[in-house]
Design an enzyme around this catalytic site. Structure first.
Site, PDB file in Angstrom:
ATOM      1  N   GLU A  93       0.832  -1.197   0.000  1.00 26.77           N
ATOM      2  CA  GLU A  93       0.000   0.000   0.000  1.00 26.77           C
ATOM      3  C   GLU A  93       0.867   1.246   0.000  1.00 26.77           C
ATOM      4  O   GLU A  93       1.922   1.295   0.627  1.00 26.77           O
ATOM      5  CB  GLU A  93      -0.927  -0.008   1.219  1.00 26.77           C
ATOM      6  CG  GLU A  93      -1.967  -1.113   1.116  1.00 26.77           C
ATOM      7  CD  GLU A  93      -2.931  -1.178   2.287  1.00 26.77           C
ATOM      8  OE1 GLU A  93      -4.103  -1.475   2.051  1.00 26.77           O
ATOM      9  OE2 GLU A  93      -2.512  -0.948   3.439  1.00 26.77           O
ATOM     10  N   CYS A 106       3.183   8.864   0.714  1.00 26.31           N
ATOM     11  CA  CYS A 106       3.717   8.000   1.761  1.00 26.31           C
ATOM     12  C   CYS A 106       4.025   6.651   1.107  1.00 26.31           C
ATOM     13  O   CYS A 106       3.120   5.946   0.657  1.00 26.31           O
ATOM     14  CB  CYS A 106       2.693   7.859   2.887  1.00 26.31           C
ATOM     15  SG  CYS A 106       3.267   6.814   4.226  1.00 26.31           S
ATOM     16  N   CYS A 113       6.920  -5.907   7.514  1.00 27.33           N
ATOM     17  CA  CYS A 113       7.991  -5.281   8.286  1.00 27.33           C
ATOM     18  C   CYS A 113       8.443  -6.256   9.361  1.00 27.33           C
ATOM     19  O   CYS A 113       7.630  -6.974   9.937  1.00 27.33           O
ATOM     20  CB  CYS A 113       7.483  -3.995   8.939  1.00 27.33           C
ATOM     21  SG  CYS A 113       8.780  -3.070   9.802  1.00 27.33           S
ATOM     22  N   CYS A 117       6.825  -3.529  16.003  1.00 30.28           N
ATOM     23  CA  CYS A 117       6.478  -2.558  17.044  1.00 30.28           C
ATOM     24  C   CYS A 117       5.086  -2.903  17.578  1.00 30.28           C
ATOM     25  O   CYS A 117       4.185  -3.266  16.810  1.00 30.28           O
ATOM     26  CB  CYS A 117       6.533  -1.134  16.504  1.00 30.28           C
ATOM     27  SG  CYS A 117       8.208  -0.691  15.977  1.00 30.28           S
ATOM     28  N   CYS A 120       1.794  -1.377  15.963  1.00 27.13           N
ATOM     29  CA  CYS A 120       1.727  -1.183  14.507  1.00 27.13           C
ATOM     30  C   CYS A 120       1.148  -2.411  13.821  1.00 27.13           C
ATOM     31  O   CYS A 120       1.615  -3.533  14.025  1.00 27.13           O
ATOM     32  CB  CYS A 120       3.120  -0.887  13.959  1.00 27.13           C
ATOM     33  SG  CYS A 120       3.137  -0.638  12.169  1.00 27.13           S
ATOM     34  N   GLU A 163      10.624  -0.935   7.141  1.00 25.69           N
ATOM     35  CA  GLU A 163      11.645  -0.148   7.828  1.00 25.69           C
ATOM     36  C   GLU A 163      12.729   0.177   6.778  1.00 25.69           C
ATOM     37  O   GLU A 163      13.470  -0.704   6.355  1.00 25.69           O
ATOM     38  CB  GLU A 163      12.213  -0.983   8.994  1.00 25.69           C
ATOM     39  CG  GLU A 163      13.521  -0.508   9.570  1.00 25.69           C
ATOM     40  CD  GLU A 163      13.532   0.964   9.961  1.00 25.69           C
ATOM     41  OE1 GLU A 163      12.617   1.430  10.656  1.00 25.69           O
ATOM     42  OE2 GLU A 163      14.481   1.670   9.545  1.00 25.69           O
ATOM     43  N   SER A 194      11.865   7.773   7.729  1.00 20.03           N
ATOM     44  CA  SER A 194      11.512   7.504   9.125  1.00 20.03           C
ATOM     45  C   SER A 194      12.040   6.130   9.518  1.00 20.03           C
ATOM     46  O   SER A 194      11.795   5.138   8.836  1.00 20.03           O
ATOM     47  CB  SER A 194       9.989   7.549   9.276  1.00 20.03           C
ATOM     48  OG  SER A 194       9.623   7.221  10.600  1.00 20.03           O
ATOM     49  N   SER A 217      11.700   7.156  15.060  1.00 23.21           N
ATOM     50  CA  SER A 217      10.535   6.684  15.818  1.00 23.21           C
ATOM     51  C   SER A 217      10.990   6.362  17.232  1.00 23.21           C
ATOM     52  O   SER A 217      11.489   5.274  17.499  1.00 23.21           O
ATOM     53  CB  SER A 217       9.952   5.438  15.146  1.00 23.21           C
ATOM     54  OG  SER A 217       9.316   5.808  13.945  1.00 23.21           O
ATOM     55  N   LEU A 218      10.813   7.312  18.127  1.00 23.56           N
ATOM     56  CA  LEU A 218      11.351   7.147  19.485  1.00 23.56           C
ATOM     57  C   LEU A 218      10.316   6.492  20.414  1.00 23.56           C
ATOM     58  O   LEU A 218      10.583   5.469  21.016  1.00 23.56           O
ATOM     59  CB  LEU A 218      11.806   8.518  20.004  1.00 23.56           C
ATOM     60  CG  LEU A 218      12.683   8.486  21.249  1.00 23.56           C
ATOM     61  CD1 LEU A 218      13.979   7.729  21.000  1.00 23.56           C
ATOM     62  CD2 LEU A 218      12.985   9.904  21.724  1.00 23.56           C
ATOM     63  N   ASN A 293      -3.338   5.505  16.276  1.00 25.87           N
ATOM     64  CA  ASN A 293      -4.455   5.095  15.439  1.00 25.87           C
ATOM     65  C   ASN A 293      -4.831   3.699  15.912  1.00 25.87           C
ATOM     66  O   ASN A 293      -4.119   2.737  15.646  1.00 25.87           O
ATOM     67  CB  ASN A 293      -4.047   5.086  13.971  1.00 25.87           C
ATOM     68  CG  ASN A 293      -3.768   6.491  13.480  1.00 25.87           C
ATOM     69  OD1 ASN A 293      -4.564   7.402  13.661  1.00 25.87           O
ATOM     70  ND2 ASN A 293      -2.604   6.690  12.886  1.00 25.87           N
ATOM     71  N   CYS A 336      -1.098   6.154   9.787  1.00 22.73           N
ATOM     72  CA  CYS A 336       0.151   5.550  10.276  1.00 22.73           C
ATOM     73  C   CYS A 336      -0.118   4.232  10.982  1.00 22.73           C
ATOM     74  O   CYS A 336      -0.990   4.157  11.846  1.00 22.73           O
ATOM     75  CB  CYS A 336       0.836   6.457  11.287  1.00 22.73           C
ATOM     76  SG  CYS A 336       1.120   8.098  10.691  1.00 22.73           S
TER      77      CYS A 336
HETATM   78  N1  SAH Z   1       9.526   1.752  10.016  1.00 22.89           N
HETATM   79  C1  SAH Z   1       9.553   3.191  10.020  1.00 22.89           C
HETATM   80  C2  SAH Z   1       8.358   3.792   9.292  1.00 22.89           C
HETATM   81  C3  SAH Z   1       7.076   3.472   9.995  1.00 22.89           C
HETATM   82  S1  SAH Z   1       5.615   4.362   9.781  1.00 22.89           S
HETATM   83  C4  SAH Z   1       9.582   3.698  11.448  1.00 22.89           C
HETATM   84  O1  SAH Z   1       9.366   2.912  12.357  1.00 22.89           O
HETATM   85  O2  SAH Z   1       9.863   4.868  11.648  1.00 22.89           O
HETATM   86  C5  SAH Z   1       5.738   5.933  10.425  1.00 22.89           C
HETATM   87  C6  SAH Z   1       5.306   6.139  11.879  1.00 22.89           C
HETATM   88  O3  SAH Z   1       4.022   5.623  12.211  1.00 22.89           O
HETATM   89  C7  SAH Z   1       6.286   5.502  12.837  1.00 22.89           C
HETATM   90  O4  SAH Z   1       6.716   6.444  13.775  1.00 22.89           O
HETATM   91  C8  SAH Z   1       5.441   4.442  13.478  1.00 22.89           C
HETATM   92  O5  SAH Z   1       5.908   4.098  14.745  1.00 22.89           O
HETATM   93  C9  SAH Z   1       4.083   5.092  13.510  1.00 22.89           C
HETATM   94  N2  SAH Z   1       2.989   4.161  13.798  1.00 22.89           N
HETATM   95  C10 SAH Z   1       2.975   2.822  13.664  1.00 22.89           C
HETATM   96  N3  SAH Z   1       1.791   2.306  14.070  1.00 22.89           N
HETATM   97  C11 SAH Z   1       1.035   3.356  14.475  1.00 22.89           C
HETATM   98  C12 SAH Z   1      -0.289   3.464  14.975  1.00 22.89           C
HETATM   99  N4  SAH Z   1      -1.076   2.408  15.131  1.00 22.89           N
HETATM  100  N5  SAH Z   1      -0.743   4.697  15.264  1.00 22.89           N
HETATM  101  C13 SAH Z   1       0.039   5.785  15.075  1.00 22.89           C
HETATM  102  N6  SAH Z   1       1.281   5.735  14.596  1.00 22.89           N
HETATM  103  C14 SAH Z   1       1.787   4.538  14.294  1.00 22.89           C
END
Ligand code: SAH
Length: 357
Positions: A93, A106, A113, A117, A120, A163, A194, A217-218, A293, A336
């Site tokens: 997507e 995006c 992935c 996390c 996610c 990632e 990111s 992504s902290l 989300n 996201c």
């Molecule tokens: N792998 C990369 C890109 C991920 S998407 C990364 O981790 O940075 C971009 C952002 O969306 C990341 O900061 C990720 O942590 C965040 N994200 C993932 N799941 C989410 C959710 N359910 N709600 C809000 N943000 C989310």
């Protein structure tokens, strides 16, 4: 047997070399890039400023693959989600987000992935496979073509599935292809990568000639908490990531974005905000808060607006630049962490994630 080369997966120097090896002039690569990236033409026969002979060579020795649009869904807020099919049938997507204030694509770097996390949905799929540079750049070609934006300016965020630093070489090659002056000429200033903080790749990126903006992504200020949310933190901890960020060669006036998904009662207290502010002291940073989300199968909740405001205020009061990400396209699961494609990998986690949607 000579297998055909996928022209879409070549950067211009590679295409120049391939043409030269076949007895053609190198400069034709620029013409081909213009057809492909600026006019969205993928049929060699239609590249009418090339000689018949060259078109014949192209048709014989090359294929040209482009992700195919399987479905297109538009959110009430104008966000559009594209389901794309790759040459091997895998699907991914990509999302178009209008007016943020500029136009943003995006883009995904992997199918699925591996980072897993905790909040996610994409992470529930596991890693299906890496995308090639051609497939990463191909998403941009397809979206820009479908939206009639090949001649428009837009931003790219590598925040779709995957990632990017876990697929380092192909991601960087895609950025070079997209930056090519004969193609879309997208400046790295318009691109944000990111990452969850794969340290060796992050350090390698510091030496790249084409440097996108960096977002980390902290999600938590301490190893204890971050370790629960981001499994990779057990390998590369908070202090090491922040240290790499301090050393990162930033352009003048630019800052590293720290993304922080806010999870009710988990990482959204005033105390967490204070710790975060302390951690980022002296780092050229801006903080992007992303209220979760929520989705079935994700064991967290989105904080209340008051909790979000309180967290943001603690940071702002301590001099940090803070924004709260307005999540777009939630009604079509384009926001996201909501990108997930069914029916590719039969892992238990993925089946569960799909079943729970
Ligand atoms: N792998 C990369 C890109 C991920 S998407 C990364 O981790 O940075 C971009 C952002 O969306 C990341 O900061 C990720 O942590 C965040 N994200 C993932 N799941 C989410 C959710 N359910 N709600 C809000 N943000 C989310």
């Amino acid at each position: 047997m000579i297998t055909a080369v996928d022209l879409a997966n070549l950067d211009r120097p590679a295409l120049e070399q391939a043409l030269e090896e076949r007895g053609h002039k190198r400069f034709h690569a620029g013409q081909i890039f213009r057809w492909l990236y600026r006019r969205g033409v993928t049929d060699f026969a239609a590249m009418t400023d090339l000689s018949h002979e060259l078109r014949g060579t192209l048709a014989r020795d090359f294929t040209l693959t482009t992700p195919e649009i399987v479905a297109r869904e538009k959110s009430a807020d104008g966000t559009e989600k594209f389901l794309l099919r790759l040459i091997d049938g895998r699907q991914l997507e990509s999302v178009f987000i209008p007016d943020t204030p500029s136009m943003t694509f995006c883009i995904s770097t992997q199918v699925g992935c591996a980072m897993a996390c905790a909040f996610c949905l994409t992470g529930k799929m596991g890693l299906v496979r890496n995308l090639s540079a051609g497939e990463i750049a191909g998403q941009v070609r397809v979206l820009a073509g479908a939206l009639d934006m090949l001649d428009k300016k837009f931003n790219i965020v590598l925040m779709g599935m995957g990632e990017p630093l876990h697929n380092y070489d192909e991601t960087m090659r895609a950025l070079r292809m997209l930056n090519d002056e004969h193609g879309l000429a997208i400046s790295p200033k318009r691109v944000t990568l990111s990452t969850v903080g794969l340290l060796p790749a992050l350090e390698k990126m510091a030496g790249e000639p084409l440097m996108p903006n960096l977002a980390i992504s902290l999600h938590a200020p301490t190893d204890q908490l971050r370790g629960e949310l981001v499994p990779l933190n057990k390998k590369y901890g908070v202090a090491d990531i922040i240290d790499a960020c301090r050393k990162f060669p930033l352009a003048r006036r630019s800052r590293i974005t720290f993304e922080y998904v806010l999870l009710a009662g988990v990482n959204d207290s005033a105390e967490d905000a204070k710790k975060l502010a302390r951690l980022l002291t002296g780092v050229k940073s801006k903080v992007n808060l992303i209220p979760l989300n929520a989705a079935p199968g994700i064991p967290f909740e989105r904080p209340s607006d008051e909790a979000i405001d309180r967290f943001a205020k603690v940071l702002a009061d301590r001099g940090l630049i803070v924004s709260v990400r307005k999540s777009r396209g939630r009604d079509i699961r384009a926001a996201c962490g909501q990108l997930i494609v069914e029916g590719q990998q039969k892992s238990a986690a993925q089946k569960l994630a799909v079943a729970l949607r």
